[in-house]
Write a protein that holds these residues in place. Structure first.
Motif, PDB file in Angstrom:
ATOM      1  N   GLN A  43      38.987  26.562  36.717  1.00 22.25           N
ATOM      2  CA  GLN A  43      38.993  27.542  37.789  1.00 22.25           C
ATOM      3  C   GLN A  43      40.231  28.425  37.739  1.00 22.25           C
ATOM      4  O   GLN A  43      40.326  29.399  38.484  1.00 22.25           O
ATOM      5  N   GLY A  44      41.209  28.109  36.888  1.00 21.79           N
ATOM      6  CA  GLY A  44      42.382  28.943  36.720  1.00 21.79           C
ATOM      7  C   GLY A  44      43.514  28.550  37.651  1.00 21.79           C
ATOM      8  O   GLY A  44      43.320  27.871  38.670  1.00 21.79           O
ATOM      9  N   THR A  45      44.707  28.960  37.294  1.00 19.43           N
ATOM     10  CA  THR A  45      45.885  28.641  38.103  1.00 19.43           C
ATOM     11  C   THR A  45      46.702  29.900  38.349  1.00 19.43           C
ATOM     12  O   THR A  45      46.626  30.883  37.615  1.00 19.43           O
ATOM     13  N   GLN A  73      50.497  28.583  29.517  1.00 23.97           N
ATOM     14  CA  GLN A  73      49.480  27.821  30.261  1.00 23.97           C
ATOM     15  C   GLN A  73      48.242  28.656  30.570  1.00 23.97           C
ATOM     16  O   GLN A  73      47.327  28.161  31.239  1.00 23.97           O
ATOM     17  N   GLN A  74      48.225  29.898  30.108  1.00 25.73           N
ATOM     18  CA  GLN A  74      47.091  30.807  30.326  1.00 25.73           C
ATOM     19  C   GLN A  74      46.768  30.949  31.812  1.00 25.73           C
ATOM     20  O   GLN A  74      45.601  30.872  32.232  1.00 25.73           O
ATOM     21  N   ALA A  75      47.815  31.130  32.597  1.00 26.29           N
ATOM     22  CA  ALA A  75      47.628  31.331  34.029  1.00 26.29           C
ATOM     23  C   ALA A  75      46.991  32.694  34.283  1.00 26.29           C
ATOM     24  O   ALA A  75      47.140  33.629  33.489  1.00 26.29           O
ATOM     25  N   ARG A  76      46.281  32.793  35.379  1.00 22.59           N
ATOM     26  CA  ARG A  76      45.621  34.053  35.723  1.00 22.59           C
ATOM     27  C   ARG A  76      46.514  34.980  36.536  1.00 22.59           C
ATOM     28  O   ARG A  76      46.242  36.183  36.614  1.00 22.59           O
ATOM     29  N   LEU A  77      47.549  34.424  37.157  1.00 28.12           N
ATOM     30  CA  LEU A  77      48.402  35.243  38.015  1.00 28.12           C
ATOM     31  C   LEU A  77      49.767  34.563  38.147  1.00 28.12           C
ATOM     32  O   LEU A  77      49.866  33.336  38.143  1.00 28.12           O
ATOM     33  N   VAL A  78      50.806  35.383  38.245  1.00 29.68           N
ATOM     34  CA  VAL A  78      52.149  34.909  38.570  1.00 29.68           C
ATOM     35  C   VAL A  78      52.545  35.522  39.905  1.00 29.68           C
ATOM     36  O   VAL A  78      52.481  36.746  40.078  1.00 29.68           O
ATOM     37  N   PRO A 242      47.539  31.645  50.055  1.00 33.64           N
ATOM     38  CA  PRO A 242      46.065  31.648  49.992  1.00 33.64           C
ATOM     39  C   PRO A 242      45.454  32.949  50.509  1.00 33.64           C
ATOM     40  O   PRO A 242      44.497  33.468  49.921  1.00 33.64           O
ATOM     41  N   GLU A 243      46.006  33.482  51.605  1.00 33.47           N
ATOM     42  CA  GLU A 243      45.493  34.760  52.110  1.00 33.47           C
ATOM     43  C   GLU A 243      45.772  35.878  51.115  1.00 33.47           C
ATOM     44  O   GLU A 243      44.928  36.782  50.929  1.00 33.47           O
ATOM     45  N   LEU A 244      46.910  35.842  50.470  1.00 34.44           N
ATOM     46  CA  LEU A 244      47.234  36.840  49.454  1.00 34.44           C
ATOM     47  C   LEU A 244      46.226  36.793  48.307  1.00 34.44           C
ATOM     48  O   LEU A 244      45.738  37.836  47.847  1.00 34.44           O
ATOM     49  N   LEU A 245      45.885  35.587  47.832  1.00 31.51           N
ATOM     50  CA  LEU A 245      44.922  35.457  46.734  1.00 31.51           C
ATOM     51  C   LEU A 245      43.561  36.018  47.126  1.00 31.51           C
ATOM     52  O   LEU A 245      42.881  36.656  46.309  1.00 31.51           O
ATOM     53  N   ASN A 246      43.136  35.781  48.354  1.00 29.52           N
ATOM     54  CA  ASN A 246      41.833  36.292  48.794  1.00 29.52           C
ATOM     55  C   ASN A 246      41.827  37.810  48.918  1.00 29.52           C
ATOM     56  O   ASN A 246      40.834  38.474  48.579  1.00 29.52           O
ATOM     57  N   LYS A 247      42.946  38.398  49.378  1.00 30.34           N
ATOM     58  CA  LYS A 247      42.965  39.839  49.610  1.00 30.34           C
ATOM     59  C   LYS A 247      43.078  40.648  48.324  1.00 30.34           C
ATOM     60  O   LYS A 247      42.611  41.795  48.272  1.00 30.34           O
ATOM     61  N   ILE A 248      43.712  40.077  47.294  1.00 29.19           N
ATOM     62  CA  ILE A 248      43.845  40.848  46.048  1.00 29.19           C
ATOM     63  C   ILE A 248      42.713  40.542  45.069  1.00 29.19           C
ATOM     64  O   ILE A 248      42.675  41.127  43.980  1.00 29.19           O
ATOM     65  N   ASN A 249      41.809  39.641  45.428  1.00 29.19           N
ATOM     66  CA  ASN A 249      40.691  39.324  44.532  1.00 29.19           C
ATOM     67  C   ASN A 249      39.807  40.553  44.325  1.00 29.19           C
ATOM     68  O   ASN A 249      39.383  41.199  45.284  1.00 29.19           O
ATOM     69  N   GLY A 250      39.550  40.889  43.087  1.00 23.65           N
ATOM     70  CA  GLY A 250      38.728  42.038  42.758  1.00 23.65           C
ATOM     71  C   GLY A 250      39.493  43.339  42.602  1.00 23.65           C
ATOM     72  O   GLY A 250      38.897  44.363  42.223  1.00 23.65           O
ATOM     73  N   ALA A 256      49.978  46.325  30.590  1.00 23.68           N
ATOM     74  CA  ALA A 256      50.438  46.957  29.359  1.00 23.68           C
ATOM     75  C   ALA A 256      49.286  47.172  28.388  1.00 23.68           C
ATOM     76  O   ALA A 256      49.306  48.109  27.582  1.00 23.68           O
ATOM     77  N   GLN A 257      48.251  46.294  28.461  1.00 17.80           N
ATOM     78  CA  GLN A 257      47.100  46.403  27.563  1.00 17.80           C
ATOM     79  C   GLN A 257      45.992  47.262  28.149  1.00 17.80           C
ATOM     80  O   GLN A 257      44.956  47.441  27.507  1.00 17.80           O
ATOM     81  N   GLY A 258      46.160  47.747  29.376  1.00 16.14           N
ATOM     82  CA  GLY A 258      45.125  48.533  30.021  1.00 16.14           C
ATOM     83  C   GLY A 258      44.823  47.984  31.399  1.00 16.14           C
ATOM     84  O   GLY A 258      45.528  47.112  31.926  1.00 16.14           O
ATOM     85  N   GLU A 259      43.757  48.480  31.989  1.00 11.41           N
ATOM     86  CA  GLU A 259      43.393  48.035  33.329  1.00 11.41           C
ATOM     87  C   GLU A 259      42.733  46.661  33.285  1.00 11.41           C
ATOM     88  O   GLU A 259      42.069  46.302  32.317  1.00 11.41           O
ATOM     89  N   ARG A 260      42.936  45.885  34.385  1.00 11.35           N
ATOM     90  CA  ARG A 260      42.339  44.559  34.480  1.00 11.35           C
ATOM     91  C   ARG A 260      41.950  44.307  35.926  1.00 11.35           C
ATOM     92  O   ARG A 260      42.693  44.644  36.856  1.00 11.35           O
ATOM     93  N   THR A 261      40.800  43.695  36.112  1.00 15.20           N
ATOM     94  CA  THR A 261      40.334  43.318  37.435  1.00 15.20           C
ATOM     95  C   THR A 261      40.735  41.877  37.712  1.00 15.20           C
ATOM     96  O   THR A 261      40.454  40.973  36.913  1.00 15.20           O
ATOM     97  N   LEU A 262      41.384  41.661  38.835  1.00 16.15           N
ATOM     98  CA  LEU A 262      41.902  40.336  39.172  1.00 16.15           C
ATOM     99  C   LEU A 262      40.789  39.443  39.710  1.00 16.15           C
ATOM    100  O   LEU A 262      39.955  39.879  40.517  1.00 16.15           O
ATOM    101  N   GLN A 263      40.788  38.204  39.248  1.00 14.01           N
ATOM    102  CA  GLN A 263      39.891  37.161  39.766  1.00 14.01           C
ATOM    103  C   GLN A 263      40.778  36.049  40.309  1.00 14.01           C
ATOM    104  O   GLN A 263      41.171  35.129  39.598  1.00 14.01           O
ATOM    105  N   THR A 264      41.140  36.158  41.570  1.00 12.72           N
ATOM    106  CA  THR A 264      42.146  35.254  42.146  1.00 12.72           C
ATOM    107  C   THR A 264      41.597  34.326  43.215  1.00 12.72           C
ATOM    108  O   THR A 264      42.354  33.569  43.816  1.00 12.72           O
ATOM    109  N   ALA A 265      40.300  34.364  43.481  1.00 11.87           N
ATOM    110  CA  ALA A 265      39.740  33.497  44.519  1.00 11.87           C
ATOM    111  C   ALA A 265      39.815  32.036  44.080  1.00 11.87           C
ATOM    112  O   ALA A 265      39.453  31.701  42.952  1.00 11.87           O
TER     113      ALA A 265
END
Length: 489
Positions: A43-45, A73-78, A242-250, A256-265
């Protein structure tokens, strides 16, 4: 001849290989089961870093290691939880470079309530892929200033604060602050314009309010969290992570490599807190601490060389000198200033061993002060002037004491050697006999029997005084005093 039969495998060896095969088979099954079954990794970290306090080389080192760990660790977000009054410009720029180049999206979150992202924190917030704040927090006061307060000052950069005539909550300054006429020296204007261009480029990269960012640098204005969201300075307000992760999801961010859509839920949180290394580095890399370590190390080595075998000054000096060199390697140091400091200390020590009536000592103090002032390169990085003045005053006092001591010694009467005999009084051991134009005899001087000559007759037992010494003969004069006792030969 019959063919020789191959001996059978030893039972212990056979058991060993069977155990190895069993372990290998078990590990393979466990790996397949772990890959097929759902887990926290699937599910990612989100890795959470904490920056609390002034920005410096230790903070930069901690952030770089945190970003590297998240990438491994291939985390999805810092997520950077930040509460800072500001800090060193050089460390801040290196941190922003690492954030912009990171393959893992970075969300800077000013938290908890009551925290701030002042000065360098405002730049880091603008440079992050996601800028977030908790309620009852603020940012701003990003004007670059030269640090020169006393050690331990909590707010080294906040020398330009909004006055009573400013409305810091909504970022509106007074008419006096809105004047954009250039002031200060040419160097101050260069630093200011460089800071303005830098923060505007960060704002334009992430499509945030660049005009307010410029005002934060030029006028040191501040914004509360709701006003920052309203003026497009930040992306989101969240009460907790947790509220931050829900609000920035999507959300879509620019990497640096281009645009990316966040999956933080529903990301699992993994904390990467500062360890003992970061805390130790934060102490050592304080410019004033590194400065003192260098001075203690230098004097420790000098005292050890002056008193071989003492060990304690040498051990303490060597440790302090190595720590100072490590700190200077991390800090941005002007090596001409470092050379002047060492030269000045060497002159001050040389004054004690080779008196020059203050010339070496005075030159050493001047070189020491000038080197201390120019030691640190870079904006917002300098040694406190009271520290420099106090250390120079101690060195000058030591030099003055040394000079006065040597002057006193020069005026003091000689207490040993042939020179000490001049002016001494003694006793004639016999009646001097006339030989040509002088009288010869013997006298007791300082408990010793001396050959003596005089231009006047001297009786046995008469007190004499030494005028000078010629080889093993003392030139004496009678004092017109005779003793009542008989001198022994």
């Amino acid at each position: 001849m019959g063919r020789k039969l191959r001996p059978a495998m030893h039972p212990l060896m056979l058991g060993f290989w069977l155990i190895c095969l069993g372990l290998g088979f078990g590990l393979s099954i466990h790996s397949l089961a772990q890959d097929d079954s759902p887990s926290a990794d699937s599910q990612g970290t989100a890795h959470v870093l904490t920056i609390n306090g002034a920005i410096g080389p230790a903070t930069m080192d901690y952030l770089l290691r945190g970003l590297e760990h998240a990438e491994e660790q291939q985390a999805r977000l810092v997520i950077i939880r930040m509460d800072t009054p500001g800090g060193l410009m050089t460390s801040m720029r290196d941190m922003i470079k690492a954030i912009l180049a990171s393959p893992v999206p970075v969300a800077t979150y000013v938290s908890p309530s009551g925290a701030r992202a002042a000065s360098a924190g405002t730049y880091i917030l603008y440079g992050s892929h996601i800028a977030a704040m908790a309620p009852a927090t603020h940012l701003g006061s990003a004007t670059p200033v030269q640090m020169g307060g006393v050690p331990g000052q909590d707010q080294p950069e906040e020398k330009k604060q909004p006055t009573d005539g400013e409305e810091s909550g909504d970022g509106q300054g007074s008419e006096e602050n809105q004047e954009s006429a250039p002031s200060g020296s040419a160097m101050e204007r260069k630093v200011l314009e460089d800071a303005v261009a830098y923060i505007r480029s960060l704002a334009e990269r992430h499509d945030r309010n660049a005009d307010w960012a410029e005002r934060a640098v030029r006028e040191a204005v501040n914004l509360s969290a709701p006003n920052a969201l309203e003026q497009n300075v930040i992306d989101v307000i969240a009460a907790d992570i947790p509220e931050l992760l829900n609000k920035i999801n999507g959300r879509t961010v620019v990497m640096a490599q281009g645009e990316r859509t966040l999956q933080t839920a529903n990301l699992a949180l993994e904390r990467f807190d500062p360890d003992w290394r970061t805390r130790l580095l934060s102490v050592l890399t304080d410019p004033n601490v590194a400065y003192f370590l260098m001075i203690i190390g230098f004097y420790g080595i000098i005292f050890e060389l002056a008193n071989p075998g003492s060990l304690v000054p040498g051990v303490i000096g060597a440790i302090c000198l190595v720590l100072a060199l490590f700190a200077f390697q991390v800090l941005s140091v002007n090596y001409a200033g470092l050379a002047l400091i060492l030269l000045g200390l060497a002159f001050i020590v040389a004054e004690a061993f080779m008196p020059s009536f203050g010339i070496l000592g005075l030159g050493g103090v001047i070189a020491f002060v000038v080197g201390s002032v120019i030691l640190m390169d870079g904006t917002h990085q300098a040694i406190s002037l009271p520290v420099i003045g106090g250390t120079a005053a101690v060195a000058a006092g030591f030099m003055l004491w040394t000079v006065t001591r040597f002057m006193t010694v020069r005026k003091r009467k000689v207490v040993s050697g042939v020179e000490q005999m001049e002016g001494e009084e003694g006793l004639a051991l016999d009646t001097f006999t006339a030989q040509e134009d002088q009288y010869r005899g013997h006298a007791r001087l300082n408990g010793e029997r001396w050959n003596a000559i005089s231009s006047a007759p001297i009786e046995k037992g008469q007190t004499v005084r030494v005028e000078k010494v010629e080889g093993l003969t003392a030139v004496v004069i009678p004092l017109n005093e005779t003793t009542t006792h008989t001198a022994s030969s």
